[in-house]
Design a protein around this motif. Sequence first.
Motif, PDB file in Angstrom:
ATOM      1  N   TYR A  15     -37.424  31.559   9.485  1.00 59.51           N
ATOM      2  CA  TYR A  15     -36.505  32.681   9.661  1.00 59.51           C
ATOM      3  C   TYR A  15     -36.119  33.204   8.281  1.00 59.51           C
ATOM      4  O   TYR A  15     -36.108  32.460   7.297  1.00 59.51           O
ATOM      5  CB  TYR A  15     -35.264  32.239  10.446  1.00 59.51           C
ATOM      6  N   TYR A  16     -35.779  34.498   8.225  1.00 56.07           N
ATOM      7  CA  TYR A  16     -35.584  35.135   6.924  1.00 56.07           C
ATOM      8  C   TYR A  16     -34.275  35.941   6.894  1.00 56.07           C
ATOM      9  O   TYR A  16     -34.292  37.172   6.773  1.00 56.07           O
ATOM     10  CB  TYR A  16     -36.785  36.031   6.610  1.00 56.07           C
ATOM     11  N   PRO A  17     -33.127  35.274   6.967  1.00 57.27           N
ATOM     12  CA  PRO A  17     -31.854  35.985   6.885  1.00 57.27           C
ATOM     13  C   PRO A  17     -31.468  36.255   5.430  1.00 57.27           C
ATOM     14  O   PRO A  17     -31.888  35.554   4.511  1.00 57.27           O
ATOM     15  CB  PRO A  17     -30.867  35.011   7.534  1.00 57.27           C
ATOM     16  N   SER A  75     -33.948  38.292   1.228  1.00 54.44           N
ATOM     17  CA  SER A  75     -33.851  37.285   2.284  1.00 54.44           C
ATOM     18  C   SER A  75     -34.065  35.882   1.734  1.00 54.44           C
ATOM     19  O   SER A  75     -34.935  35.658   0.883  1.00 54.44           O
ATOM     20  CB  SER A  75     -34.887  37.561   3.383  1.00 54.44           C
ATOM     21  N   GLU A  76     -33.238  34.955   2.238  1.00 51.88           N
ATOM     22  CA  GLU A  76     -33.531  33.534   2.050  1.00 51.88           C
ATOM     23  C   GLU A  76     -34.495  33.110   3.163  1.00 51.88           C
ATOM     24  O   GLU A  76     -34.748  33.869   4.104  1.00 51.88           O
ATOM     25  CB  GLU A  76     -32.252  32.709   2.115  1.00 51.88           C
ATOM     26  N   GLU A  77     -35.011  31.901   3.031  1.00 55.97           N
ATOM     27  CA  GLU A  77     -35.953  31.385   4.030  1.00 55.97           C
ATOM     28  C   GLU A  77     -35.372  30.134   4.665  1.00 55.97           C
ATOM     29  O   GLU A  77     -34.940  29.214   3.972  1.00 55.97           O
ATOM     30  CB  GLU A  77     -37.297  31.071   3.378  1.00 55.97           C
ATOM     31  N   ALA A  92     -34.480  29.720  -1.376  1.00 52.22           N
ATOM     32  CA  ALA A  92     -34.131  30.998  -1.976  1.00 52.22           C
ATOM     33  C   ALA A  92     -35.044  31.230  -3.163  1.00 52.22           C
ATOM     34  O   ALA A  92     -35.174  30.355  -4.028  1.00 52.22           O
ATOM     35  CB  ALA A  92     -32.673  31.023  -2.417  1.00 52.22           C
ATOM     36  N   LYS A  93     -35.703  32.392  -3.190  1.00 51.38           N
ATOM     37  CA  LYS A  93     -36.629  32.748  -4.263  1.00 51.38           C
ATOM     38  C   LYS A  93     -37.707  31.682  -4.453  1.00 51.38           C
ATOM     39  O   LYS A  93     -38.105  31.359  -5.576  1.00 51.38           O
ATOM     40  CB  LYS A  93     -35.871  32.987  -5.572  1.00 51.38           C
ATOM     41  N   GLY A  94     -38.144  31.115  -3.333  1.00 48.43           N
ATOM     42  CA  GLY A  94     -39.237  30.147  -3.356  1.00 48.43           C
ATOM     43  C   GLY A  94     -38.835  28.728  -3.632  1.00 48.43           C
ATOM     44  O   GLY A  94     -39.670  27.820  -3.551  1.00 48.43           O
ATOM     45  N   SER A  95     -37.550  28.454  -3.945  1.00 47.22           N
ATOM     46  CA  SER A  95     -37.100  27.095  -4.260  1.00 47.22           C
ATOM     47  C   SER A  95     -36.187  26.575  -3.155  1.00 47.22           C
ATOM     48  O   SER A  95     -35.407  27.338  -2.564  1.00 47.22           O
ATOM     49  CB  SER A  95     -36.347  27.076  -5.595  1.00 47.22           C
TER      50      SER A  95
END
Length: 686
Positions: free
Chosen positions: A51-53, A61-63, A80-83
Amino acid sequence: MKNKIFHIITNPLIISLFIWIFIVSFLPPLFPKYNADLIKKEKLSSKLFFYYPDLDNDNLSEEILLQTTYENFVNLIIKAKGSIIDQWNIKGKLNMHEPFIGDFNNDGLKEVFLFTIDGNDILLNCFNPLENKEYIKNKLIDEFYPRNNENNSGFTFCELIDLDNDKIKELVFSFNAGYSVNPRKLYSYNFIKDSLIKSENGCMPLLNIKWIYNNSIYFIPSTHAVSNCDENSLYSDKYNWLTIFNKNLEFNFEPIKFGNYPSTLLVSPLKINANFFLTALNIYSGNKNFPCSIGLYDFNGKKIKEREFAYSKEWHSAILISNKKDFKTYLIKYNGDIEELNNDLEFKNVSKILPMSEPIYRMLDCDSDGSNEFIFYHQFLEKITILNNELLDPLIIDVKGNSILYNAGIMLNGKEKPQLNLRFDNYSYFYEYYKNPYYNYKFIVFGLIYLGIFGFVYLLQKIQKYRVEHKFITEKKIAELQIKSIKNQMDPHFTLNIINSIGSLFAKQETEKANYIFGKYSKLLRSTILSSDQISTSLDEELEYVENYLFLEKFRLKNELHFDIRKDDGIKGNIKIPKMLIHTFVENSIKHGIRHLEKEGNLLVSVSNENNLYKIKITDNGIGRNKSKEISKFSTGKGLEILNQILDLYYNLEKVKITYEFIDFENERKKSLGTEVIINIPILNS
């Protein structure tokens, strides 16, 4: 007035408009208003959910990753930002395939809410992943005892709403059990008081709950008569029930029993002027003679109006959708018809999508324009339809290889365009949904189509006008030539001779014969006058005219003329030929051939069918054409000249090429035995 209307209707601009409307209505979408470009497609595990809110409202979006690989735990990871920011292990099994995201305390950071079932306990967890705050942990909501391996129970509604105006929102949600019946309730959780309010126990299923503010907050459920409870249960699901809940989750009025099993009661708010009402659509799909109905009720349960109708297949799995922008209510039928409900409880078709076997849809702002789009999943067709906020401008997306739509969400990418994420059982898709920049070009294309149609219609009218004028001029020329021909044929000598002869018969007291001859002459004259405005006549009419003429000539020649007119069987007497065609040659035979004989004249007119031609033969035993030229030195020869012009014009007008030829009969000493004229008329296939 009629001429004026006819002139308006036949104007090329109006004709072109009608043709344009017809053509445009059948054209495929030239430039759809919206496009969706596939950015990427990912194969997924059935135990992983993404999910990407946007948790911190920074337009990125965070993941969120949910893993259900552990036996009685749900692993939730935030990136967040891949981390990876953090992860939580939540007790129980996942009941909803997606977490609920919202900011209950208005601090600008969204919280994550997750429902699980641990044994028979329904649990709620809530935390702020960006600040690592845990607000609710394993909060017991209710108990659930599934039966028959139940898999159709779950949360049907979840919203954050400030019910008590304290600036902190309450979490309002519903759980609907299927075969197990309990719980079927609406819940409200107060974060400040850490308190949970539950609606009254009962057997009433709570589906598709909508909420509105109408001087206060109300929750509007639809229900479904599925017959999982017995007749005497409280609000038995052998029936449907119309009711609404107030902000304390109490009935605003005692539920009203509706319909019979199997049926569905779809309820939606409808705004009329400044007031809200309830639309109640009861769809009975059983085999008994129970009607379906649609009614209008106020918020106290008072019926305003109602009408009944018969069930048909199109009502199967129908859904009611209320647009929160202007609270218009739309019906979507099984066959894909989208209809808007008016104040008289009548539906007007506004659009159409693919058939809906199951009422699966989501509402998302796919293009960040401030209005939600409607996303419909056509399960058995494996297609997605996206419509705008007014349920117009459909865009169809093919998603083959998927049977379940788990989630639809928006992934924000900062200054780049947002991406629509569709998560199915097998694949996850990312689309860029946007308004087609070429959409307005369709109006230019439509304009060019209209101009093309107008040019074509205008050209056709010009051609038609030219043809009509050409036909008129040709007919006028033929008529003028025929008048000349008549003047030549009905010369004063012929007329005076007939009149004198008739007068002589009256003087001799031969009244009967005089009347007979006068009748023949008057018939000939009458036929000439009545057909003066016609350029053609039928073969039979021409032969009758010739017969009357020959009879009068026989009378003038004192019976020194014998004539016969023959027509073979099968010859169509109604075929059209130029007026005076046969008569011209017959008159010439008498005038230039037979009249100068010292013996009885013979003339035969015959009509036959030879080689796909009607052949008309005029045969006489006259003095012949060469001898006639010697005698008739002062003949102008205008008769045949006029006839040739008539035949040429007649061909231009009717495209019938009529020809003729002369045959001179002579003996061994070159003495004329007579003349034959053969007229050839093509037989047209009709």
